[in-house]
Scaffold this motif. Structure first.
Motif, PDB file in Angstrom:
ATOM      1  N   TYR A 166      -3.714  -3.381 -15.473  1.00 33.01           N
ATOM      2  CA  TYR A 166      -4.564  -3.798 -14.501  1.00 33.01           C
ATOM      3  C   TYR A 166      -4.162  -4.834 -13.344  1.00 33.01           C
ATOM      4  O   TYR A 166      -5.158  -4.994 -12.563  1.00 33.01           O
ATOM      5  N   SER A 167      -3.343  -5.434 -13.790  1.00 35.68           N
ATOM      6  CA  SER A 167      -2.889  -6.725 -12.833  1.00 35.68           C
ATOM      7  C   SER A 167      -2.098  -6.119 -11.558  1.00 35.68           C
ATOM      8  O   SER A 167      -1.839  -4.947 -11.622  1.00 35.68           O
ATOM      9  N   ASN A 168      -2.591  -7.149 -10.752  1.00 29.54           N
ATOM     10  CA  ASN A 168      -1.814  -6.729  -9.127  1.00 29.54           C
ATOM     11  C   ASN A 168      -0.912  -8.168  -8.966  1.00 29.54           C
ATOM     12  O   ASN A 168      -1.655  -9.021  -8.406  1.00 29.54           O
ATOM     13  N   ILE A 169       0.248  -8.505  -9.647  1.00 31.52           N
ATOM     14  CA  ILE A 169       0.690  -9.619  -9.348  1.00 31.52           C
ATOM     15  C   ILE A 169       1.856  -9.765  -8.323  1.00 31.52           C
ATOM     16  O   ILE A 169       2.890 -10.841  -8.630  1.00 31.52           O
ATOM     17  N   MET A 170       2.059  -9.001  -7.475  1.00 33.58           N
ATOM     18  CA  MET A 170       3.016  -9.116  -6.319  1.00 33.58           C
ATOM     19  C   MET A 170       2.346  -8.951  -5.093  1.00 33.58           C
ATOM     20  O   MET A 170       1.659  -7.992  -4.675  1.00 33.58           O
ATOM     21  N   SER A 171       3.148  -9.677  -3.901  1.00 35.05           N
ATOM     22  CA  SER A 171       2.439  -9.466  -2.706  1.00 35.05           C
ATOM     23  C   SER A 171       3.486  -9.754  -1.690  1.00 35.05           C
ATOM     24  O   SER A 171       3.879 -10.903  -2.014  1.00 35.05           O
ATOM     25  N   TRP A 172       3.848  -9.169  -0.559  1.00 39.39           N
ATOM     26  CA  TRP A 172       4.983  -9.530   0.379  1.00 39.39           C
ATOM     27  C   TRP A 172       4.444  -9.805   1.572  1.00 39.39           C
ATOM     28  O   TRP A 172       3.852  -8.837   2.354  1.00 39.39           O
ATOM     29  N   GLY A 173       4.279 -10.815   2.410  1.00 38.62           N
ATOM     30  CA  GLY A 173       3.571 -11.448   3.646  1.00 38.62           C
ATOM     31  C   GLY A 173       4.397 -10.904   4.609  1.00 38.62           C
ATOM     32  O   GLY A 173       5.747 -10.940   4.590  1.00 38.62           O
ATOM     33  N   ILE A 174       3.715 -11.170   5.822  1.00 37.64           N
ATOM     34  CA  ILE A 174       4.618 -10.759   7.236  1.00 37.64           C
ATOM     35  C   ILE A 174       5.292 -12.040   7.226  1.00 37.64           C
ATOM     36  O   ILE A 174       6.158 -11.974   8.374  1.00 37.64           O
ATOM     37  N   ASN A 175       5.476 -13.359   6.689  1.00 32.98           N
ATOM     38  CA  ASN A 175       6.217 -14.364   6.920  1.00 32.98           C
ATOM     39  C   ASN A 175       7.457 -13.999   5.990  1.00 32.98           C
ATOM     40  O   ASN A 175       8.581 -14.841   5.931  1.00 32.98           O
ATOM     41  N   SER A 211      -3.969 -11.427 -10.100  1.00 31.29           N
ATOM     42  CA  SER A 211      -3.812 -10.906  -8.609  1.00 31.29           C
ATOM     43  C   SER A 211      -3.365 -11.805  -7.568  1.00 31.29           C
ATOM     44  O   SER A 211      -3.831 -12.916  -7.965  1.00 31.29           O
ATOM     45  N   VAL A 212      -2.374 -11.373  -6.862  1.00 25.60           N
ATOM     46  CA  VAL A 212      -1.898 -12.057  -5.731  1.00 25.60           C
ATOM     47  C   VAL A 212      -1.805 -11.467  -4.466  1.00 25.60           C
ATOM     48  O   VAL A 212      -1.354 -10.189  -4.624  1.00 25.60           O
ATOM     49  N   THR A 213      -2.376 -11.988  -3.561  1.00 32.08           N
ATOM     50  CA  THR A 213      -2.539 -11.181  -2.025  1.00 32.08           C
ATOM     51  C   THR A 213      -2.309 -12.411  -0.969  1.00 32.08           C
ATOM     52  O   THR A 213      -2.924 -13.268  -1.008  1.00 32.08           O
ATOM     53  N   TRP A 214      -1.328 -11.991  -0.079  1.00 32.28           N
ATOM     54  CA  TRP A 214      -1.269 -12.764   1.209  1.00 32.28           C
ATOM     55  C   TRP A 214      -2.181 -12.435   2.301  1.00 32.28           C
ATOM     56  O   TRP A 214      -2.885 -11.344   2.121  1.00 32.28           O
ATOM     57  N   SER A 215      -2.847 -13.570   2.928  1.00 36.14           N
ATOM     58  CA  SER A 215      -3.711 -13.167   4.145  1.00 36.14           C
ATOM     59  C   SER A 215      -3.033 -12.608   5.296  1.00 36.14           C
ATOM     60  O   SER A 215      -1.684 -12.456   5.226  1.00 36.14           O
ATOM     61  N   ALA A 222      -4.097 -16.055  -1.755  1.00 38.37           N
ATOM     62  CA  ALA A 222      -5.270 -15.851  -2.689  1.00 38.37           C
ATOM     63  C   ALA A 222      -4.573 -15.668  -4.048  1.00 38.37           C
ATOM     64  O   ALA A 222      -4.059 -14.593  -4.264  1.00 38.37           O
ATOM     65  N   VAL A 223      -5.208 -16.224  -4.937  1.00 44.03           N
ATOM     66  CA  VAL A 223      -4.609 -15.986  -6.403  1.00 44.03           C
ATOM     67  C   VAL A 223      -5.810 -15.978  -7.359  1.00 44.03           C
ATOM     68  O   VAL A 223      -6.634 -16.719  -7.271  1.00 44.03           O
TER      69      VAL A 223
END
Length: 483
Positions: A166-175, A211-215, A222-223
């Protein structure tokens, strides 16, 4: 007798009988020098042809030679006006008899050049072959060959990565910075220089990032946490900006839509936070009957998809979320709906994936709220990513009873036929995320590894360009520590 025969040869006359009238016969006087003239001029022998018609020779005496000459030499043929044929038929007949296939007048014994270079084919089969060859050559130029990589481009060691579906522990930003939560710690990995930076560490054994999400502009991270906290971090300064309240359970899913941060929790609620306002709570929705484990905003930002642990999928309109009125309530899945992905080239198309008891990828038309395609993968679906360069979608799988266990499967859209499968994970895949350029996909596995796949690469002219060879696939198993 001789005298009488000679007299008859020297006169022109008619022979009559009592019962039959014989037509007059023209008889020419015979000269002794005529035999020699025949030898010199054989054509003179035709002077002996009588005027009476024959089976093989026409009666030229009865023919109108002047009229025949006129008809043969006239540019515009004349037809008998008493014929019953209409003018259209006459015109068609004239065209067929006096014009060639290209509409030009017939010219007898005219040299038109080499037949191979100038003669246009009139055979239907030849023309069809030429058209097929042209189409095939055009398709080959427009659709260059692209092969699927046989191995990972890179493998990173990710110790203490939690085995939580159920976790979402990864995000790749435009940076071009990858954020990943490993147990109580959150790390930043720069894909340009491979630098690793630890952003935070949670104190206490009962809390960790879930949960981890880039703006969208990659200025804020956001964590969400196990103990219902939601934080905003400034990555440049490595400082906590603010904490957002409202949830009372684990926050396993977050999604950005401009300045709106949407969070889903185990408390069954969805909250929209306006990060610009002091009182950030913009709206709160409680429609799910179990934990909200999947959230995804459309590219235009006008619709939100939410998946729950009660096997339901909701479609929300951004303008009506404050009233808690959903656009569609979809109940076709038979397990938790975590994997969600909006199609990048069809704005109203959404892909969703179910858990172990379901194992289906469903393609939805969110305008009508109907399922337009369904594929049974026979495995738990933990993540979905669309290919922005080709019409394909990639699915990451976990547990399975029969097939596709711990695999990545590439599907061609809209037919949903399998293009190929990848995977060297020794345990189930937890999450998928895509690079900003849309070429590389990262899979996070319960075997505590992060594997990089160039599966969405642009088309190449050959099979060897920018693709992973067998040797590179073997060398990619050498892992490096993320921390």
């Amino acid at each position: 007798m001789k005298a009488q025969r000679g007299d008859s040869l020297n006169r022109i006359g008619t022979l009559q009988d009592d019962s039959t009238t014989v037509p007059p016969i023209t008889v020419f006087r015979y000269h002794s020098s005529f035999s020699s003239s025949i030898k010199k001029h054989p054509v003179s022998a035709f002077f002996f042809i009588p005027c009476v018609g024959d089976r093989f020779l026409p009666n030229r005496c009865l023919m109108d030679l002047d009229k025949a000459h006129t008809l043969l030499t006239s540019k515009t043929p004349q037809f008998n006006t008493s014929s019953n044929f209409n003018q259209a038929y006459r015109q068609k007949l004239i065209e067929n008899l006096s014009l060639d296939s290209q509409g030009r007048p017939f010219k007898i014994m005219v040299f038109r050049g080499s037949p191979k270079s100038s003669r246009k084919s009139i055979r239907f089969v030849d023309e069809l072959r030429q058209e097929v060859a042209a189409i095939f050559e055009k398709d080959c130029k427009q659709t260059p060959y692209r092969c699927i990589p046989k191995g990972e481009k890179r493998v990173l060691d990710a110790p203490r990565l939690r085995n939580d579906y159920y976790s979402n522990i990864m995000s790749w930003g435009i940076n071009n910075i990858l954020a990943v939560a490993l147990g109580p710690e959150l790390y930043l990995w720069n894909s340009e220089d491979q630098a690793v930076h630890k952003l935070l560490q949670v104190r206490g054994g009962n809390d960790w990032p879930t949960s981890v999400t880039w703006s969208e502009d990659a200025s804020t991270l956001a964590v969400g946490y196990m103990c219902s906290n939601l934080q905003l971090w400034d990555v440049e300064s490595s400082k906590l900006i603010r904490s957002l309240q409202g949830h009372s359970g684990r926050i396993a899913s977050t999604a950005w839509n401009g300045h709106i941060l949407t969070s889903g929790s185990r408390d069954k609620s969805i909250i929209n936070h306006d990060v610009r306002a002091a009182n950030s709570l913009a709206s709160c929705i409680k429609r799910h009957a179990d934990e909200v484990c999947g959230l995804k905003w459309s590219t235009e930002g006008n619709r939100l998809a939410s998946g729950g642990n009660e096997n339901l999928l909701y479609i929300w309109e951004a303008s009506k979320m404050s009233s808690s009125k959903f656009l569609h309530r979809l109940s076709d899945h038979c397990a938790a709906v975590k994997a969600l992905a909006w199609c990048p080239y069809q704005n109203n198309v959404l892909a969703s994936g179910g858990g172990l008891s379901d194992g289906c990828i469903k393609i939805w038309n969110t305008e009508k709220g109907i399922c337009i395609n369904n594929i049974e993968t026979k495995a738990q679906i933990c993540g979905l990513e669309w290919n922005r360069h080709h019409k394909e979608i990639l699915s990451g799988h976990g547990y399975s009873i029969r097939e596709n266990q711990n695999k990545l499967c590439l599907w061609r859209y809209p037919s949903m036929t399998k293009v190929g499968e990848l995977g060297n994970h020794k345990s189930r895949i937890i999450n998928l995320c895509q690079s900003p350029d849309g070429i590389t996909v990262i899979s996070a596995g319960a075997d505590e590894t992060l594997r990089f796949w160039d599966v969405f690469g642009p088309p190449t002219a050959g099979a060897g360009n920018s693709m992973v060879s067998d040797l590179q696939g073997l060398l990619s198993f050498r892992t490096s520590l993320l921390r």
